[in-house]
Design a protein around this motif. Sequence first.
Motif, short mmCIF file in Angstrom:
data_model
loop_
_atom_site.label_atom_id
_atom_site.label_comp_id
_atom_site.label_asym_id
_atom_site.label_seq_id
_atom_site.Cartn_x
_atom_site.Cartn_y
_atom_site.Cartn_z
N GLU A 1 -31.67 41.05 4.44
CA GLU A 1 -30.55 41.19 3.49
C GLU A 1 -29.76 39.89 3.38
O GLU A 1 -29.34 39.49 2.29
N GLN A 2 -29.56 39.21 4.53
CA GLN A 2 -28.85 37.94 4.49
C GLN A 2 -29.63 36.90 3.71
O GLN A 2 -29.05 36.14 2.93
N LEU B 1 -27.21 33.76 -3.92
CA LEU B 1 -26.18 32.74 -4.07
C LEU B 1 -26.77 31.41 -4.54
O LEU B 1 -26.19 30.73 -5.39
N ASP B 2 -27.95 31.06 -3.97
CA ASP B 2 -28.61 29.84 -4.42
C ASP B 2 -28.99 29.94 -5.89
O ASP B 2 -28.87 28.96 -6.64
N ARG B 3 -29.46 31.12 -6.28
CA ARG B 3 -29.85 31.30 -7.68
C ARG B 3 -28.64 31.16 -8.60
O ARG B 3 -28.69 30.48 -9.63
N VAL C 1 -28.08 28.38 -11.37
CA VAL C 1 -27.81 28.74 -12.76
C VAL C 1 -26.51 28.10 -13.24
O VAL C 1 -26.42 27.57 -14.36
N GLN C 2 -25.47 28.14 -12.37
CA GLN C 2 -24.20 27.55 -12.74
C GLN C 2 -24.33 26.04 -12.94
O GLN C 2 -23.77 25.47 -13.89
N ALA C 3 -25.09 25.40 -12.03
CA ALA C 3 -25.29 23.96 -12.17
C ALA C 3 -26.06 23.63 -13.45
O ALA C 3 -25.76 22.65 -14.14
N GLU C 4 -27.06 24.45 -13.76
CA GLU C 4 -27.83 24.20 -14.97
C GLU C 4 -26.99 24.44 -16.22
O GLU C 4 -27.10 23.69 -17.20
#
Length: 418
Positions: A160-161, A168-170, A174-177
């Motif tokens: 789960e972690q 979170l990485d995704r 996505v936010q960076a892209e």
Amino acid sequence: MRRDDALAAALCFAVGLILLAAEAYVHRGAPAYLFAGPLLVTCAGVAVRRTRPLLALGLGVVAFVADFAMGPSLGTVLVITDNLYAAVLYGPRSLGRPMLGITSVIAVVGGAVAGFIARDLALFAVALVQAGLVGTTPVITAMIIRQHREQAAAERVRAEQVARLAELDRKTAVQAERARMARELHDVIANHFSAIAIQSTAVLSRRDLDGEVVRQVLQSVRENSVHGMAEMRAMIGLLRQEDEEVEATRLRLAEADRLAERAGESGLEVRLSVEGDARELPAAVDLAGYRIVQESLTNALKHGGRTAEAVIVYRPGEVVLTVDNPVEETGPGLPGAGAGLIGMRERAALVGGRVEAGPHAGGWRVHAVLPTEAAHPAPTRLPAVSPSGPVSPSGPVLPFGLVLPSKPAVSPSGKEKP
């Protein structure tokens, strides 16, 4: 009390009664019905094995002592193994090791006592094995199963972690892209559309323009539109391609002279100079430098006067960009949201550089320092663009660099002055 545990307790009690009816107990003079008491007590422990495991263990011990004093009986002994198993499996985690030690000692001591009393080594071995099967085996089994369950629970938590970290990485990716695409869209569109807006505003504000001037303005508007669409298509093509080969279509700082030429077509006189030995830059630094210069000239066109000075300095390990332009209150002054300055700072931060922008010497200055790689190919000398000389127009100059005929001066009486 759980329903399935209650049913298991009733089933154990019924099987125990059947064994008592079959005389599956040691005959020491006690009637068979007396063995039903310890059997009922230990079956009560089965009913609360999950909800009250320590109580189940206590009931099992009491029942074992009473049953052993009378016989013992096979049914009660078998049910006691479940009491031990449930206490270690569902009880406190610290109970396992003490229970293993206690049952092991009881098995050895019980076998030794039985062998000593009967003076028979074979009886000692049989008693030892029986005591081990009754006491030690359930405890060891419960400890192994509990360990496996705890490992499985830990693996689930870890999974789960990992899943949360992956999410979170995704989201971060996505936010960076999205931020990168926003910067690219702003830099591609703002430059051309700002020029179009300024030229259109200038034409609409004058009603005395002849057809040739209007034609030149429309031609400049068309060129900016075509350039904007071409850059938009190029960016969309880069977003759609699957490989990483972007060298052929990437924007380079060495092409800053094109930005100066395009800004000149839109009415901004750019004095561009290159200092130091120009060299090949990393792709990220090349793009960041190009976009910073482009955005600086766009801001100068929107909010500044008619001139701007851009200086590109190649130093060991870094490249320095400086764009200065005056600020005129009567300039075009198109509205802005500050996304350009944010984008410049983000681009510089991505390559480990910095950007400073603010008032300077009565105008506006953008100063950027972008680090480069330590090792580079042999430097190639790029031609520096010489500053263009001042223009002495015969009439007012529009923001897009066109010279319009002077309007005749009018005297207070309404007549034209000579």
